[in-house]
Design a protein around this motif. Structure first.
Motif, PDB file in Angstrom:
ATOM      1  N   ASN A 414       0.841  -1.200   0.000  1.00  0.00           N
ATOM      2  CA  ASN A 414       0.000   0.000   0.000  1.00  0.00           C
ATOM      3  C   ASN A 414       0.873   1.246   0.000  1.00  0.00           C
ATOM      4  N   ASP A 415       0.299   2.342  -0.511  1.00  0.00           N
ATOM      5  CA  ASP A 415       1.061   3.575  -0.695  1.00  0.00           C
ATOM      6  C   ASP A 415       1.613   4.114   0.612  1.00  0.00           C
ATOM      7  N   GLN A 416       0.824   4.031   1.667  1.00  0.00           N
ATOM      8  CA  GLN A 416       1.270   4.575   2.949  1.00  0.00           C
ATOM      9  C   GLN A 416       2.537   3.890   3.448  1.00  0.00           C
ATOM     10  N   GLN A 417       2.560   2.584   3.361  1.00  0.00           N
ATOM     11  CA  GLN A 417       3.656   1.849   3.989  1.00  0.00           C
ATOM     12  C   GLN A 417       4.885   1.694   3.109  1.00  0.00           C
ATOM     13  N   ARG A 418       4.771   1.998   1.838  1.00  0.00           N
ATOM     14  CA  ARG A 418       5.981   1.890   1.017  1.00  0.00           C
ATOM     15  C   ARG A 418       6.642   3.249   0.799  1.00  0.00           C
ATOM     16  N   SER A 419       6.096   4.301   1.387  1.00  0.00           N
ATOM     17  CA  SER A 419       6.598   5.658   1.156  1.00  0.00           C
ATOM     18  C   SER A 419       7.548   6.115   2.260  1.00  0.00           C
ATOM     19  N   ILE A 453       6.078  21.089   2.491  1.00  0.00           N
ATOM     20  CA  ILE A 453       7.193  20.385   3.143  1.00  0.00           C
ATOM     21  C   ILE A 453       6.804  18.969   3.528  1.00  0.00           C
ATOM     22  N   SER A 454       5.510  18.722   3.695  1.00  0.00           N
ATOM     23  CA  SER A 454       5.073  17.380   4.086  1.00  0.00           C
ATOM     24  C   SER A 454       5.259  16.374   2.974  1.00  0.00           C
ATOM     25  N   ARG A 455       5.547  16.858   1.757  1.00  0.00           N
ATOM     26  CA  ARG A 455       5.744  15.949   0.619  1.00  0.00           C
ATOM     27  C   ARG A 455       7.210  15.877   0.191  1.00  0.00           C
ATOM     28  N   GLU A 456       8.099  16.529   0.936  1.00  0.00           N
ATOM     29  CA  GLU A 456       9.496  16.623   0.538  1.00  0.00           C
ATOM     30  C   GLU A 456      10.380  15.810   1.474  1.00  0.00           C
TER      31      GLU A 456
END
Length: 998
Positions: A414-419, A453-456
């Motif tokens: 899932n996207d959450q856990q592989r990021s 900043i939350s995406r960097e």
């Protein structure tokens, strides 16, 4: 936990820092101890008043934001110091408030309140109310310079009654309001709270007196006013209940009797308030020893961990509303449930790791260090990581005086856990939850740059380093599980960052001689992949090769099998068969927990259905994990639906809940509306999932996951590019594009249901709650993620397959506003309000859509070029359609209003300008995407009135329009470049429909 590093105390058991007159620093005077608080008067040498055991939270005149006051109150015939004192086996006297607690809570000012409790039964006029007021006055005097610190009380026996009376009195008198405002919690030790009648309270008071006098008092010589005092206790406790609802309360009750009594002094029923905000905890010991600890062991851990929890919660509340709001934005993934995906370790397993030479080397290192624990698939790495989190948080394992444990579990499903970005956000959220004062490092950057900043990754990593290297930070232990399951690019970023931090050069340059040598110790678990191995060779790494620990892992497997066999016996399997079964499982396990646990689950299922020895033996013939997976899926009650479910699980951007999956499986093109859909849903759906896939999937916190990463690898065919559903087999039967197509189809078919119903009726039914929740549960996922699945299903769509998606993008379609509003809320408006527009200010596609909402501009806004191209061709073939009066306008307007209330909007929010009878002159005029915008002479603000207005500079006929939010001090010609605008300009007639910004 600690809010700054503190060197271990040099004092040994038995030592006491005393004032010259023999007493510890007294807040009322009488002592010249440098730690005592000043300004409270009292007689010299008396053991009464507030005594400061530790005060490290103030430096000069500057109060630390992360400080808290702890105030202990002794019981009947007690003493401010001796009541908290115990004797060690070596004969030393140890006061845990002075000797132990500063190590766990160095950020706290720790005090003890002394009062003459014996006068309660003398001929003097002093009573509980007097002591309560004296306490409040002393607190006010002590906190004259730092009146906003949170206060937590620690109360033994009658001391709890004094505290309760103080709270009641503070509610009654405004003089004490500033003290009352900052009381956050209390820990009661053997405090009587309730009783059925006066006789019960008399009995408790009698026991208290006997305990205080070591059993000398008897019923015959009790003071005559015992009943009067008992009535006072009962009234105080009743009055306190209504005033305690906002406090955090821990009530410790004694388990042992006093030697001279045939009962506990305060039994469990009386020692518990029974409030919803109360946590009752049994404490081994009698009424005198319940609050005394001679060692930093298990009994004491119950106390300090809960005091720490109260303190952290209280200090967090001292953050500003904006800081607390930003802290919550870091909670981008449910990291607790990610940990819960792993089974709990069987008793006795995992402990071999604690005695391993490499682990101990990492643990005892004086510098920051990294331990890499590698192992093959299915060998229990994640269970080990979860075990370590619990172990390292315990007192027995503390590496230093205090550490903060942060963790993240990577999973590829899932996207959450592989990021890695989600991982860093989760780590920062945990760090700031335990050390709120460090939030400033993130909040300052956030204020400067906004939510981007939350995406960097690099920004979050920089914030992390700034936080852990703060002079006031405690040491951090970081556990990263399953690094090999992190997405590839992010994994390389994380490896490079760790490599730099743990390099000898970095450690040498950033070492702070005023703090302990280490600030960050990390444990990483993963498969022994080459890229991870290469990266760790370049840094100061301790490697523990799980692949080589065959004996230790085999012993753990045996323990797991033994525990499971015990369960099977309870389920009715014949014991003679189980003897051979246990040996067979251990022999065939090949040191793999996954195979072992899956086979055991199969055996349990077979036992529940009723199975012969031959059938059970056939299960054991599954030699490898793929055989086990085939066995699991081979018993599916509906293989077609099982395959659809597995396609959806593999493609899902986040794990679907049971309700979402129920809808995704039920929806199909033949439905006429939501009523039909509701008839297709399965109940109870969890049972249905189990009938389809058995133990191949796990349901954790209401969400559906594959049992293990190897299950995903078993299903996926990495070389397959088609979208057709394979038939007849399970292994490598799913392509990733195919999985996305299945989920895309479910999303789109569901969203199209909204166009089958009258838009006004649909909106009304949603507002009134008449559309059943279970039918609307899938809306958030479908609206938010269908564009993601469209792109992943086929990068080169053939035009003939696109019409359905073009129709979905029609702004005039009934129901369009409902799903599109959801999409916009999650992708554009779900920002912290300080910079709500940062996410859209550079988006020219939004500009185009707002000016002219059509099929193609909708698709462009969603980033779906194939649909946009197909829609543009269709639009050229048909006359230009007027979109100024969209059918669904009120739907989207109301939906966005409900999702984002105006009072929470940013100061740059869009709002209507209405000049009324006052004519406003136009100062300058510009064009944005074909739309005229005007600068107001009176205010300097910019406004758009729609395409109908055609005003010149100096024109005074401008009376109304939509104000354009913009960053301060921009040149008027900035509007020549749409990307420099906050993209908040709206054409007048579309503003009612798409109120992204007000």
């Amino acid at each position: 936990m600690s809010f700054w590093r503190k060197k271990p105390s040099a004092r040994t058991h038995g030592e006491t820092k005393s004032a010259p007159n023999g007493e510890t620093g007294n807040a009322r005077g009488g002592s010249s101890d440098s730690q005592r608080a000043k300004g409270v008067s009292g007689a010299a040498g008396e053991p009464y008043g507030l005594f400061v055991f530790q005060d490290q939270a103030v430096e000069g005149d500057v109060e630390k934001r992360n400080a808290v006051d702890l105030i202990a109150i002794h019981g009947l015939n007690g003493h401010f110091e001796k009541s908290w004192q115990a004797t060690t086996p070596e004969g030393h006297q140890v006061n845990w408030l002075r000797e132990f607690l500063p190590e766990q809570m160095p950020y706290a000012r720790i005090m003890s309140y002394g009062y003459n409790s014996t006068v309660l039964f003398s001929k003097t006029e002093a009573d509980i109310g007097t002591f309560a007021e004296q306490l409040l006055e002393d607190i006010m005097s002590l906190r004259a310079r730092d009146s906003t610190r949170p206060i937590i009380f620690i109360c033994h026996s009658l001391g709890g009654i004094v505290f309760k009376k103080a709270v009641v009195r503070a509610h009654e008198r405004d003089r004490y309001s500033l003290v009352l405002k900052y009381i956050r919690g209390v820990a009661f030790f053997g405090t009587p709270h309730r009783g059925a009648d006066s006789a019960y309270w008399c009995s408790i008071f009698s026991n208290l007196l006997k305990t205080a006098s070591l059993g000398v008092h008897t019923q015959s010589n009790l003071p005559k006013d015992l009943e009067l005092q008992s009535r006072a206790l009962r009234e105080i406790s009743k009055a306190f209940v209504d005033r305690a609802k906002d406090l955090r309360i821990f009530s410790f009750y004694e388990t042992d009797k006093m030697d001279f009594l045939n009962c506990r002094v305060v039994d469990e029923e009386s020692a518990i308030l029974g409030l919803p905000n109360e946590v009752p905890i049994a404490m081994n010991g009698n009424h005198k020893t319940i609050c005394r600890f001679s060692e930093n062991g298990q009994r004491y851990r119950k106390v300090w961990t809960n005091l720490e929890d109260m303190a952290v919660n209280a200090i967090t509340q001292t953050l500003s509303k904006e800081e607390r709001s930003y802290h919550q934005t870091l909670y981008t993934s449910d990291y607790q449930s990610h940990r819960d995906r792993n089974p709990s370790p069987v008793a006795g397993t995992c402990r071999w790791l604690l005695h391993h030479e490499e682990y101990r080397k990492w643990q005892q290192a004086q510098a920051s260090s990294l331990l890499w624990l590698s192992a093959d698939p299915g060998c229990g790495k994640s269970v080990l990581a979860s075990f370590l989190i619990g172990h390292l948080a315990s007192v027995e394992s503390r590496i230093g005086p205090s550490e903060t444990i942060c963790y993240f579990f990577f999973k590829a499903d899932n996207d959450q856990q592989r990021s890695p970005v989600h991982a860093l956000s989760a780590i920062l959220h945990q760090l700031y939850s335990r050390q709120p004062a460090l939030l400033k490092h993130a909040f300052e950057i956030y204020q400067e740059r906004g939510s981007c900043i939350s995406r960097e990754f690099h920004t979050l990593w920089h914030i992390f380093l700034e936080s852990i290297e703060d002079k006031d930070a405690s040491n951090i232990i970081l556990i990263l599980d399953g690094l090999d399951e992190c997405e590839k690019l992010g994994r390389q970023q994380l490896l490079r960052s760790l490599s730099t931090f743990y390099s000898a050069d970095y450690q040498r340059k950033h070492r702070n001689p005023k703090t302990p040598l280490w600030s960050l110790k990390t444990i990483v678990t993963s498969r022994p992949d080459n890229d991870i191995k290469t990266a760790f060779l370049r840094m100061l790494t301790v490697r523990l090769r799980g692949e080589d620990e065959t004996e230790a892992i085999s012993k753990d497997v045996e323990l797991v099998v033994q525990a499971s066999i015990t369960d099977l016996v309870a389920q009715g399997l014949p014991s003679d068969f189980l003897v051979g079964l246990q040996a067979s499982i251990i022999e065939r396990a090949d040191r793999t927990f996954l195979w072992t646990t899956m086979v055991i689950e199969l055996l349990k299922d077979a036992t529940e259905r009723g199975a012969s020895k031959k059938e059970l033996s056939a299960i054991l013939d599954s030699r490898d994990i793929d055989d086990v997976y085939l066995h699991l899926l081979g018993h599916s009650a509906n293989p077609g639906q099982a395959k659809k479910l597995l396609h959806i699980v593999i493609a899902a951007s986040r794990p679907l809940t049971l309700d979402e999956m129920n809808i995704a499986l039920a929806v199909h093109p033949g439905l006429a509306g939501f009523k039909d859909l509701s008839l297709e849903l399965k109940h109870p759906f969890e049972n249905y999932v189990k009938s389809l896939c058995g133990h191949f999937v796990r349901i954790i916190r209401n969400s559906i996951y594959l049992v293990h990463q190897t299950a995903r690898e078993f299903l996926l065919n990495p070389s397959a590019l088609g979208t057709a559903l394979p038939a007849g087999r399970w292994g490598q039967s799913i392509s990733f594009p195919g999985a996305n197509f299945v989920l895309l189809d479910a999303c789109v078919e569901y969203l199209m249901l909204f166009s089958l119903e009258d838009a006004q009726e649909t909106r009304s039914r949603f507002k009134a709650g008449l559309i059943v929740v279970e039918v609307s549960d899938f809306l958030e996922y479908a609206a938010r993620y269908w564009p993601v699945h469209f792109q992943a299903a086929d990068p080169d769509w053939e035009p003939q397959y696109l019409q359905k998606y073009v129709d979905l993008c029609d702004p005039r379609a009934q129901g369009f506003a409902i799903w599109f509003g959801k999409y916009c809320y999650h992708h554009r408006l779900r920002r912290t309000k300080l910079d709500i527009y940062d996410g859209v200010q550079d988006d020219e596609s939004l500009v185009s859509f707002l000016v002219r909402p059509t099929h193609s501009t909708t698709a462009q806004f969603l980033g779906l070029d194939a649909i946009a191209e197909r829609a543009e061709i269709a639009e050229l073939e048909t006359p230009d359609e007027d979109t100024s009066n969209l059918q669904d306008s009120e739907d989207l307007e109301q939906l966005l209003d409900e999702l984002d209330p105006p009072d929470e909007m940013d100061v740059y929010g869009n709002r209507r300008f209405d000049g009324g009878n006052v004519r406003t002159r136009v100062k300058t005029r510009n064009y944005v995407a074909g739309e005229s915008v005007y600068e107001l002479e009176s205010t300097g603000e910019w406004i758009t009135t729609g395409a109908d207005a055609n005003l010149d500079v100096g024109d005074s006929s401008l009376t109304g329009g939509i104000l354009i939010p913009r960053r301060p001090k921009q040149d008027s010609d900035a509007f020549a470049q749409p990307h420099t605008v906050s993209t908040a300009f709206l054409r007048h007639d579309a503003s009612r429909v798409f109120r992204f910004l007000r």
